[in-house]
Design an enzyme around this catalytic site. Structure first.
Site, PDB file in Angstrom:
ATOM      1  N   THR C 108       0.806  -1.213   0.000  1.00 21.14           N
ATOM      2  CA  THR C 108       0.000   0.000   0.000  1.00 21.14           C
ATOM      3  C   THR C 108       0.832   1.252   0.000  1.00 21.14           C
ATOM      4  OG1 THR C 108      -0.104  -0.240   2.386  1.00 21.14           O
ATOM      5  CG2 THR C 108      -2.028  -0.938   1.148  1.00 21.14           C
ATOM      6  N   ASN C 109       2.100   1.123   0.378  1.00 21.16           N
ATOM      7  CA  ASN C 109       2.906   2.314   0.546  1.00 21.16           C
ATOM      8  C   ASN C 109       3.825   2.583  -0.630  1.00 21.16           C
ATOM      9  OD1 ASN C 109       1.966   2.986   3.205  1.00 21.16           O
ATOM     10  ND2 ASN C 109       2.954   1.102   3.818  1.00 21.16           N
ATOM     11  N   CYS C 110       3.475   2.063  -1.812  1.00 23.02           N
ATOM     12  CA  CYS C 110       4.239   2.487  -2.984  1.00 23.02           C
ATOM     13  C   CYS C 110       3.280   2.714  -4.127  1.00 23.02           C
ATOM     14  CB  CYS C 110       5.347   1.506  -3.318  1.00 23.02           C
ATOM     15  SG  CYS C 110       4.857  -0.067  -3.984  1.00 23.02           S
ATOM     16  N   LEU C 111       3.596   3.677  -4.958  1.00 26.74           N
ATOM     17  CA  LEU C 111       2.671   4.084  -6.011  1.00 26.74           C
ATOM     18  C   LEU C 111       2.771   3.154  -7.225  1.00 26.74           C
ATOM     19  CD1 LEU C 111       3.147   7.944  -5.825  1.00 26.74           C
ATOM     20  CD2 LEU C 111       1.390   6.530  -4.764  1.00 26.74           C
TER      21      LEU C 111
END
Lengths: 116, 92, 111
Positions: C108-111
């Site tokens: 969830t923490n990378c685009l």
């Protein structure tokens, strides 16, 4: 130079989305190599209690997530000593205790603050 | 470095204002809005020596009187304050 | 609905191709997911996939790229845990693709 960000997490782990949201901000910032600090304050210090069982309340395991902070490049992790003392807690190894003037200076050091 | 702390919860049901006061620096200020405006009724607030602002419409809505140690600001004043201080810490 | 056929089973995938039910994962499923990405899993891939599953068991989240590299370097040494090698193994998006193949949720923490 990216602006530095201090996240103050002051809600208990299972009471609502705040603790999770604070951690998500920190992890996202860490993944992008932003200079980020995390301070646990008020009921937020309960997030640091070891051996919690998220499954008992059908939640995602926030305490396990917190162990990953170092790998996400978050090395500045603090806990409010006053909040711990009034709750009968001692500071775990994962967060450095700060007294009130220490917290004032910590906030001063960062460009931006988010309190959740 | 100075911080404008924005508190919108009543100190009589919530710990935000107390916690904020504990860690307020001498250059900092507190802006009370929403139910935070009830903080004006807490005498401990002005003994701390921290500058206190209150949002005019929240003061008016609650029919609170403005003590001499607090200052009333309107929304443009709020914006001005958030520029004057180095950063804004909203106690969400 | 997006599905992946493995043997006689049809597994549900989300819109990005991640397993919907993570406990359906198996080595066979990983190979099928890899095939869908035109990738053939070698022992080098497997080493990283197993490490990712270990990461997930320990921290209950899927790592973004930077922590994945850090963790791999920590566990397997810097000659294996570096961005060049991981990018090469996983088509340039190691965090996303390796998490998918390892049966982890989308990071969830990378685009």
């Amino acid at each position: 130079m990216a602006k530095s960000l201090l996240v103050i997490s002051r809600q208990a782990p299972w009471s609502g989305p705040s603790a999770r949201e604070a951690l998500d901000i920190v992890l996202a910032g860490g993944a992008f190599d932003l200079p980020i600090g995390l301070l646990f304050m008020d009921d937020g210090v309960f997030q640091l209690t070891p051996h919690q069982d998220a499954k008992a309340v059908q939640q995602k395991d926030l305490s396990a997530n917190l162990q990953a902070l170092g790998l996400f490049g978050i090395d500045e992790v603090f806990a409010c000593a006053h909040s711990q003392a009034v709750r009968g807690l001692t500071s775990p190894a994962s967060a450095a205790p700060l007294d009130n003037p220490g917290i004032t200076r910590l906030i001063d050091r960062y460009d931006q603050v988010i309190t959740l | 470095m100075s911080t404008l702390h924005v508190v919108s919860h009543s100190p009589f049901t919530d710990s935000r204002l107390d916690s904020c006061l504990r860690i307020c620096g001498s250059q900092d200020a507190i802006l009370l809005c929403g139910d935070g405006a009830y903080g004006l009724q807490q005498s401990a607030l002005h003994t701390q020596g921290v500058k206190v602002f209150v949002l005019a419409e929240d003061l008016q809505a609650r029919n609170l009187s403005l003590p001499d140690w607090a200052e009333r600001v309107d929304y443009p004043g709020f914006v001005q304050l958030s520029i004057t201080y180095d950063k804004v810490n909203a106690w969400l | 609905m997006n599905t992946l056929t493995v043997g006689a089973r049809a597994l549900e995938l989300d819109k990005d191709g991640y397993l919907v039910n993570l406990d359906e994962w198996s080595a066979e499923v990983a190979n099928a997911l890899a095939a869908a990405e035109a990738l053939e899993l070698t022992p080098d891939h497997w080493e990283v996939l197993e490490l990712l599953r270990q990461f997930y068991a320990e921290f209950q989240l899927s790592p973004a790229t930077r922590p994945l590299i850090k963790y791999t370097a920590l566990k397997l040494g810097p000659e294996k845990g570096n961005s060049l090698r991981l990018n090469k193994l996983f088509n340039g998006t190691p965090a996303k693709l390796a998490a998918k193949l390892a049966g982890l949720p989308r990071p969830t923490n990378c685009l």
